[in-house]
Enzyme design. Structure first.
Site, PDB file in Angstrom:
ATOM      1  N   ASP A 287       0.860  -1.165   0.000  1.00 40.33           N
ATOM      2  CA  ASP A 287       0.000   0.000   0.000  1.00 40.33           C
ATOM      3  C   ASP A 287       0.913   1.236   0.000  1.00 40.33           C
ATOM      4  OD1 ASP A 287      -3.195   0.623   1.632  1.00 40.33           O
ATOM      5  OD2 ASP A 287      -2.076   1.783   0.143  1.00 40.33           O
TER       6      ASP A 287
HETATM    7  C1  GLC Z   1      -3.985   4.483  -0.283  1.00 43.27           C
HETATM    8  C2  GLC Z   1      -4.958   3.387   0.084  1.00 43.27           C
HETATM    9  C3  GLC Z   1      -5.110   2.333  -0.976  1.00 43.27           C
HETATM   10  C4  GLC Z   1      -4.940   2.972  -2.335  1.00 43.27           C
HETATM   11  C5  GLC Z   1      -3.498   3.424  -2.447  1.00 43.27           C
HETATM   12  C6  GLC Z   1      -3.220   4.139  -3.783  1.00 43.27           C
HETATM   13  O1  GLC Z   1      -3.235   4.854   0.836  1.00 43.27           O
HETATM   14  O2  GLC Z   1      -4.748   2.724   1.318  1.00 43.27           O
HETATM   15  O3  GLC Z   1      -6.408   1.748  -0.810  1.00 43.27           O
HETATM   16  O4  GLC Z   1      -5.238   2.040  -3.357  1.00 43.27           O
HETATM   17  O5  GLC Z   1      -3.115   4.252  -1.376  1.00 43.27           O
HETATM   18  O6  GLC Z   1      -3.915   5.345  -3.809  1.00 43.27           O
END
Ligand code: GLC
Length: 729
Positions: A287
């Site tokens: 993430d």
């Molecule tokens: C964010 C979220 C995730 C998302 C990623 C890209 O922090 O936790 O769900 O897909 O970053 O934006």
């Protein structure tokens, strides 16, 4: 002689072919051969670049977007692509294909969570429609708009089973039940990926957040999650297992610390379960910054150690924090990360790129915006999804639908003429100007002469100066439609709230409108269940509209007028008070019934999982089973007849629950195992069927993932009907 000539021809042909192009560029060669051929040709630096995803920082100044995106290194594995320009994306891709040594395409990703430009209801809302095809269709529309922008990969579906609505991301998943999340998550994967990932308009899906993120303590996003083996296997993992079985191309590792080992450094979940036990052959992306955040979580001394721990646990691609880019090379040279592990990680990423057809067809069509977005059929699909996801919680004296053609309607509240908040969190590239507000919908449905409107108050704060005007128009109307709810950023990521209650000023406005004596229809627009302890008695009808997306206002008006008969049912419990959390339908039975209850408030929720009213009525017949004793090896066909006993056509979702009252471990009071939604015309009946496969539907999993099917009594519950049966050898 002839043989020699043939041999010479064959050798010439193959030499020619070999000289003509490498295997990895040969679209006719087997995929795994192409992956292996390319891998052999790559340097360590080229391999490590594939393990990184780039994006520019939080600088969201639109004037800087495209300049920033032009700075991306064309050998990077992936880019989070925020521009809506297919031409810019193709320019970046052309540089990767033509100006680098090996011509490895970039994977362009983006959060297409509930639509790209045509915004559908938030996933939590969609789950209340109990219709997998509706979810699949929404994801197909989203994939089409994203694909035509140049997006190859969405970070969706989110299948985190959520039981604590203080956690704002409850908005992004499919509610509190593992089976419903599994079915709808599968539908989403199929909607995004289609039958063949390499075909146009299909994009790679990403199951997230793996795993257990929704159990963040106190609903505080990014916080510790204490997850027992039983909860992990019984509740959190099933939607991911289903998504992997559906062929999801990627998985995203989670932020949360799973009982001491964070989701982005957890070899047990990321490698032993996901890859060795389930056979997942795509790749895991971290993430946002969850690799370097291992330092914050106290399991890594620095970014270098974080990179090593995440990579060796099974995170193949590092999202945007550059920990892999900065440190994997030295970790390999110091023998701390075997180059074989690097090769396996790169192989997984290349495999997805080949499956997407990016080597053979790296560019996206460059159509004008009007041919990409908001097509009439997309809007119709979004409106249908919104209408099917809304849940009628209460309808005293059948105040709804508003059928009196002369009735004057007072439309009141902070949500009445809102647009951006109707889209909810993760609104992709949805624009407020595209959205039909509730006022827009009401004016076109009921006509401007019958609608009076007043905002009454803001979403929060203590300004009550608008109350008088709101009270005045309510007093002069035949019905007051009160539009309350949440701003879009109150839920979604980082949308942690200490209470499910709406701000006091909204509740005070409701009390003032109730005091006029005019019947009140409360419309709730939110990304989570709302605490209705004080509001429920102030409204004659309550319709949860959730965050319904671009066409939400039209869908709401259609339900209020009766053009649409509501059919939504709750996929998440509405507590009476926030203090009841965690509260969910499939809890285990306590040691004592009618004791251990709250002394100060009722212990039952206000509205249960599965609750939802219609403008018609349905009567459930007895559950039919061919026998009362069954062999564990046979399929059990259960049926029930449901009659529409009202005067209006309707749709009814029938939910089938199984109870295992005595087992070698305690079991939830009941578990959802099947559901089906059908149209039932007024006065007619429909038969609903559940083919029970004991190994699948009557077994349970233990804390280490072992599955057990035990003989004995089971109870089947459908609506207000129950039936017992026995399982034997
Ligand atoms: C964010 C979220 C995730 C998302 C990623 C890209 O922090 O936790 O769900 O897909 O970053 O934006």
């Amino acid at each position: 002689m002839q043989r020699i000539i043939c041999l010479v021809i064959i050798i010439t042909f193959f030499c020619g072919r070999l000289a003509a192009q490498p295997v990895y560029k040969d679209s006719g060669a087997p995929l795994e051969e192409r992956v292996s051929d390319l891998l052999r040709r790559m340097t360590l630096e080229e391999k490590i670049m594939q393990l990184n995803q780039w994006t520019y920082g939080r600088n969201d100044n639109v004037n800087n977007h495209e300049k920033a995106e032009r700075q991306v290194d064309p050998t990077i594995g992936s880019v989070i692509y925020r521009s809506t320009s297919p031409a810019l994306r193709n320019e970046l891709q052309r540089r990767a294909m033509e100006e680098t040594r090996l011509g490895i395409p970039i994977l362009f990703g983006f959060d297409v969570i509930h639509g790209y430009r045509t915004i559908f209801p938030i996933p939590l809302a969609q789950s209340c429609a109990w219709d997998a095809e509706l979810v699949r269709e929404g994801c197909r529309v989203a994939a089409t708009e994203a694909y035509l922008t140049g997006i190859d990969w969405t970070f969706s579906p989110m299948v985190d089973v959520a039981r604590d609505a203080r956690w704002g991301r409850v908005a992004e998943g499919y509610g509190e039940d593992p089976y419903l999340n599994a079915v709808l998550g599968t539908a989403a994967v199929e909607g995004y990926q289609g039958d063949d990932l390499s075909q146009p308009y299909n994009i790679a899906a990403c199951l997230k957040h793996y795993v257990g993120y929704s159990l963040s303590e106190g609903g505080r996003d990014y916080h510790y999650t204490d997850i027992s083996g039983q909860t992990l296997w019984e509740t959190m993992l099933p939607p991911f297992e289903a998504g992997v079985a559906a062929g999801a191309a990627t998985v995203m590792s989670s932020f949360n610390d799973i009982s001491g080992i964070p989701g982005s450094a957890n070899r047990y979940t990321l490698t032993e379960i996901l890859k060795e036990h389930w056979g997942f052959d795509g790749f895991v992306v971290s993430d946002w910054g969850s690799v370097e955040q291992l330092v914050n979580q106290g399991v890594a001394a620095d970014r270098r150690e974080a990179a090593m721990k995440a990579f060796m646990a099974g995170v193949e691609m590092d999202m945007v924090d550059n920990a892999y880019k900065d440190h994997l090379g030295e970790l390999v040279s110091e023998g701390l990360v075997p180059v074989g592990n690097i090769d396996e990680a790169v192989r997984r990423i290349l495999r997805v790129k080949f499956r997407l057809g990016l080597f053979d067809d790296p560019y996206t069509p460059e159509l004008p915006e009007e041919d990409r977005y908001l097509l009439p059929e997309f809007r119709r699909a979004a409106e249908r999804a919104a209408a099917e996801s809304m849940v009628l919680l209460k309808n005293e004296r059948s105040v709804l639908p508003l059928t009196d053609p002369a009735a004057r309607i007072a439309l009141i509240g902070p949500m009445a003429d809102e647009r951006v908040h109707l889209m909810g969190s993760w609104e992709g590239k949805g624009l407020a100007d595209d959205v039909r507000s509730i006022l827009d919908g009401m004016l076109s449905e009921f006509g401007p002469d019958r609608i009076m409107t007043a905002r009454g108050c803001g979403f929060d704060g203590d300004d009550t100066s608008g109350f008088d005007e709101a009270v005045r128009i309510a007093a002069g109307a035949d019905v007051a439609v009160l539009c309350l709810g949440e701003m879009e950023h109150w839920s979604g990521e980082n949308g942690t709230r200490s209470t499910l209650a709406l701000p006091d000023v909204q509740e005070r406005l409701a009390a003032e409108i109730h005091r006029t004596g005019t019947p009140v229809v409360l419309l709730l627009s939110s990304g989570r269940p709302v605490e209705l302890a004080r509001l429920e008695s102030l409204a004659d009808a309550i319709l949860v509209v959730w965050q319904p997306g671009t066409c939400g206002g039209v869908a709401v008006a259609g339900i209020l007028s009766g053009r649409t008969n509501p059919s939504g049912k709750l996929s998440i419990t509405f507590p009476l008070h926030t203090g009841q959390i965690p509260i969910y339908y499939n809890m285990r039975n306590p040691a004592r019934h009618n004791q251990g209850l709250y002394q100060d408030i009722p212990s039952a929720p206000l509205y249960e999982f599965g609750h939802g009213l219609s403008y018609t009525t349905f009567e459930y017949g007895e559950i039919f089973l061919p026998e009362t004793v069954f062999s564990r090896n046979e399929t059990i066909t259960a049926e029930i007849e449901v009659r529409n006993t009202g005067a209006r056509d309707g749709k009814e979702a029938v939910l089938w629950f199984v109870t295992d009252p005595v087992a070698s471990i305690s079991r939830p009071a009941k578990e959802l195992k099947h559901f089906e939604k059908q149209d039932i015309p007024a006065g007619e009946s429909r038969t609903y069927r559940f083919e029970i496969v004991p190994e699948r539907d009557l077994s349970f999993v233990d804390a280490r993932g072992g599955r057990h099917l035990e003989n004995g009594e089971f109870i089947l519950t459908v609506g207000n009907r129950k039936i017992k049966f026995e399982l034997t050898d």
